[in-house]
Design a protein around this motif. Sequence first.
Motif, short mmCIF file in Angstrom:
data_model
loop_
_atom_site.label_atom_id
_atom_site.label_comp_id
_atom_site.label_asym_id
_atom_site.label_seq_id
_atom_site.Cartn_x
_atom_site.Cartn_y
_atom_site.Cartn_z
N THR A 206 0.72 -1.16 -0.02
CA THR A 206 -0.13 -0.02 0.15
C THR A 206 0.68 1.24 -0.02
O THR A 206 0.26 2.30 -0.02
N TRP B 179 -10.35 3.13 -8.32
CA TRP B 179 -9.83 4.01 -7.28
C TRP B 179 -8.42 4.23 -7.28
O TRP B 179 -7.62 3.31 -7.50
N ARG C 242 -9.24 11.25 0.45
CA ARG C 242 -7.90 11.04 -0.21
C ARG C 242 -8.18 10.22 -1.41
O ARG C 242 -7.03 9.63 -1.94
N ARG C 243 -9.17 9.55 -1.91
CA ARG C 243 -9.34 8.60 -2.91
C ARG C 243 -10.02 9.41 -4.10
O ARG C 243 -10.67 10.50 -3.92
N TRP D 130 -5.16 6.54 -4.85
CA TRP D 130 -4.96 7.49 -3.54
C TRP D 130 -4.13 8.53 -4.01
O TRP D 130 -3.01 8.42 -4.76
N CYS E 20 0.38 10.67 0.17
CA CYS E 20 0.48 10.77 1.54
C CYS E 20 1.10 12.17 1.71
O CYS E 20 2.41 12.44 1.47
N ALA F 34 -10.45 9.04 4.94
CA ALA F 34 -10.20 8.06 3.98
C ALA F 34 -10.61 8.31 2.37
O ALA F 34 -9.97 8.62 1.71
N ASP G 104 -1.65 9.30 7.00
CA ASP G 104 -2.42 9.07 5.82
C ASP G 104 -2.29 7.62 5.27
O ASP G 104 -2.97 6.80 4.60
N ASP H 235 -5.27 5.01 5.72
CA ASP H 235 -6.46 5.08 4.99
C ASP H 235 -6.66 4.17 4.00
O ASP H 235 -8.03 3.36 4.12
N PRO H 236 -5.86 3.28 3.50
CA PRO H 236 -6.10 2.28 2.71
C PRO H 236 -6.69 0.99 3.48
O PRO H 236 -7.52 0.29 3.02
#
Length: 213
Positions: free
Chosen positions: A49, A127, A114-115, A129, A132, A111, A137, A140-141
């Motif tokens: 991620t 989607w 930030r998508r 991201w 960061c 979250a 951050d 978030d995933p």
Amino acid sequence: MGFEGLTLLGGRLCLDFCNTAAYRATAQEQEFLKGGYADLLDWCIYAGTLSEPESTRLKGQAQDHPAQAQQTFRDALKRRATLYSLFHHLAQAEAIPPEFLQELNAAQQHAMSRRQLIRQPDGTFTWTWLPCTALSDVLDPIVASASELLVEGDLSRVRQCPGCGWLFYDSSRNRSRTWCDMQFCGNRAKARRHLAKIRTQTTPSANTGPGKA
């Protein structure tokens, strides 16, 4: 820190994050995130991620703001505990305390900010991201994974290994998966049962022995 001994067996990112601890509340308890915020970043790389350049930048940011990094790591462990409890309740077919969903909803709002949607070369959408910028951050995933599992997953397939306590999503066709890994926890359980059977067979009966007719 390397995570070679920590296999990603959960089937969902959020469950793999929960599995960075094992054998909770036992003498065998294991913690795989012992090195603070740096370990969290390394795990995110391991889980796919976070990129190496992003991790390097965030590690520099953490060095410049050590108190903030320490607080972010504490928050990460708290969120892990919440997610573990939430999915543990599901695996045991128990009701979920409302405060778990309240915490997840609050995290989900950040979250989602930030998508963003992007169109792929084949014309489909997915989607992605945004980079960061804050130390937190990286969580978030994981939050998004938990929300997606709750909304889109078959919650009856969320299971918990009776050996180590790891959580996993049972994607087997006949829903027959019991262990996190048959080669590890499954075989250890078989060995314990076999040893117990041998001991039972070799233990003298109460009606035998010296002085017994």
